[in-house]
Every structure is written in structure tokens, then in C-alpha cells.
Design an enzyme around this catalytic site. Structure first.
Site, PDB file in Angstrom:
ATOM      1  N   ASP A 153       0.780  -1.081  -0.038  1.00  0.00           N
ATOM      2  CA  ASP A 153       0.088   0.064  -0.069  1.00  0.00           C
ATOM      3  C   ASP A 153       0.913   1.068   0.013  1.00  0.00           C
ATOM      4  O   ASP A 153       2.231   1.095   0.177  1.00  0.00           O
ATOM      5  CB  ASP A 153      -0.682  -0.030   1.357  1.00  0.00           C
ATOM      6  CG  ASP A 153      -2.077   1.215   1.349  1.00  0.00           C
ATOM      7  OD1 ASP A 153      -2.566   1.521   0.192  1.00  0.00           O
ATOM      8  OD2 ASP A 153      -2.169   1.713   2.532  1.00  0.00           O
ATOM      9  N   ASP A 186      -0.317   4.906   0.990  1.00  0.00           N
ATOM     10  CA  ASP A 186      -0.630   5.829   2.198  1.00  0.00           C
ATOM     11  C   ASP A 186      -0.473   5.048   3.460  1.00  0.00           C
ATOM     12  O   ASP A 186      -1.195   3.879   3.669  1.00  0.00           O
ATOM     13  CB  ASP A 186      -1.877   6.519   2.122  1.00  0.00           C
ATOM     14  CG  ASP A 186      -1.945   7.665   0.857  1.00  0.00           C
ATOM     15  OD1 ASP A 186      -0.989   8.519   0.715  1.00  0.00           O
ATOM     16  OD2 ASP A 186      -2.925   7.531  -0.022  1.00  0.00           O
TER      17      ASP A 186
END
Length: 259
Positions: free
Chosen positions: A13, A15
Site C-alpha cells: 500500500d 498511504d
């Protein structure tokens, strides 16, 4: 139980893992550097559909993270892939930004508000009442409802912002029609990402900061999962879920030596 195969490819991922509120997480640059030096295939994933991979490459590069645009996989790209598989050369009414409209143009979709095959809802900072009303009427008239991701809120320096999941709920309330969410935690996004880099789930890992999207998506796709504590999830939150990540670490810096 049989031991897992060594990790040969990585999904992570963005953020909360590589960056947090526009600032790189300590160790993220070392992790990306080690990945690139290793030659192992990898992708940076995001449910945000606002930006194109080239946009995100530039944004990451500005904070010192050198991620090739080809190694970025967004919910917009996953949505375009899904629609191309389902109904090649179709039509869509789109609420979203360049990341989503570009992805749909690239697969040959025509964007129109005249009897479209789909209403496609993505992320935008300027949801308009007029556009939402049009989407509701098109769905009432028979358009299929697709949403890039189910995230209900997004971060900003001022606090939470309503995101795709919240706006989708508004449309569902008005039409009685539930959307099909393509992005995480739908394992479809993970499988498309693995296919994009020629990887197999048994020898791949997913790194994320959220139990309800990253970890469950990786788990359901058959991958090894790593939860970092530099994003939204706190240690006490983990026990609230009926599933667990393969491993919990303080930050991505703790994973550099595993590459």
C-alpha cells in the site's frame, strides 16, 4: 501446515506505509531501493483513483521515493481492467478525476451520459449535486453501478474527507442499487496486480496499514501479509478482527532485510 514459499514479489500500500500525510515514512526509501536492486517484481497499490500512475510517480519522487510509474497500480486501473474483461469497448458515465477517466480512455471506453452501460464512481474533491443527480437517474434507467473503492473517508490535513464509499452510499440510498466495488479489499484487485507482474500469490506478500482493506485483501488472495503501524491501525485494533496478518511490524523499515 506446509511452510510458505520464499517471498519473490511484493505488493505494498502507499498511504500509511510508504508515506503519511505527504511525508515519507522513515525506511521507505531504503525499502524501495532494496526492491529495485533485487530485481524482484513489485507494485505500489492505492485505492485512490484521482491520480494516474505518472502523477503518483511524480508525487512520490518529490518526497524522495523513486517508484517507476509502471510499478504503481491504482483502483482506477483495476476498475478499467474489470470493465475491459466484462464488457470490452463499452460506455460509461464517470464521476472522477484524470486517474479514472484516463484509465477508461486507455481501454477504449467511450465516456457519455447517454444511456451508458455503466455509471462509474471514483474519487474526486469536487462531487457535484448535478453529477450525482445524473448518476442516480442513469442507474434508475438501467445503467450498472461500479465504484472504484469502498473507502468511506480519506485523509487531509484538516481532517477526514468523504470518499467514494460514502458517496456510493448516497447513490444506493436514492436508487436501491448497490455498487460493485473493485478496489481493496476486493481480492480481484490483488489478482489483477499479481497478474500484471507475473507473480503468484504463494510466493508474494502484501504490506498495508489497514486490517479491513490491505490485510484482508492479501489474505483472501492467498498472500503473506504484513501490517505496519505507521498508518491507521493501532496494536489494540488488531484483536478486534477475526483474522490476523502473518506478521505485525512497527514500520516498513523492519522489512528491508526480507527483500
Amino acid at each position: 501446515m506446509a511452510e510458505r514459499k520464499p517471498i519473490e514479489s511484493w505488493l505494498t500500500d502507499m498511504d500509511g506505509v510508504l508515506m503519511h500525510e505527504g511525508v515519507p515514512v522513515p525506511g521507505a526509501d531504503a525499502f524501495i531501493k532494496r526492491l529495485r536492486e533485487s530485481g524482484k517484481p513489485f507494485l505500489v497499490l492505492t485505492n485512490n483513483s484521482i491520480y494516474t500512475p505518472r502523477d503518483l510517480h511524480a508525487r512520490l519522487n518529490r518526497i524522495g521515493l523513486d517508484v517507476p510509474w509502471e510499478s504503481i497500480w491504482t483502483s482506477a486501473l483495476a476498475t478499467a481492467q474489470f470493465l475491459d474483461d466484462q464488457r470490452p469497448g463499452g460506455t460509461a458515465y464517470v464521476i472522477g478525476e484524470a486517474g479514472l477517466t484516463t484509465a477508461l480512455h486507455d481501454i477504449g471506453y467511450v465516456l457519455t451520459d447517454h444511456a451508458p452501460d455503466y455509471v462509474v464512481l471514483g474519487e474526486t474533491r469536487t462531487y457535484s449535486f448535478e453529477a450525482l443527480t445524473k448518476a442516480i437517474r442513469l442507474i434508475d434507467a438501467g445503467a450498472r453501478f461500479i465504484a472504484t473503492n469502498p473507502d468511506e473517508t480519506g485523509p487531509s490535513p484538516q481532517g477526514a474527507l468523504p470518499a467514494t464509499g460514502s458517496v456510493a452510499a448516497l447513490i444506493t440510498k436514492a436508487t436501491g442499487v448497490e455498487p460493485y466495488f473493485v478496489g481493496k479489499p476486493n481480492p480481484l484487485m490483488m489478482r489483477h496486480a499479481l497478474n500484471a507482474i507475473g507473480a503468484h500469490s504463494e510466493s508474494s506478500a502484501m504490506i498495508g496499514d489497514r486490517m479491513d482493506t490491505d490485510v484482508v485483501a492479501g489474505l483472501e488472495a492467498g498472500m503473506e501479509t504484513f501490517l505496519v503501524l505507521t498508518g491507521l491501525t493501532r496494536p489494540e485494533d488488531i484483536e478486534r478482527h477475526p483474522f490476523r496478518p502473518s506478521r505485525v511490524v512497527d514500520s516498513i523499515a523492519d522489512l528491508v532485510d526480507l527483500v
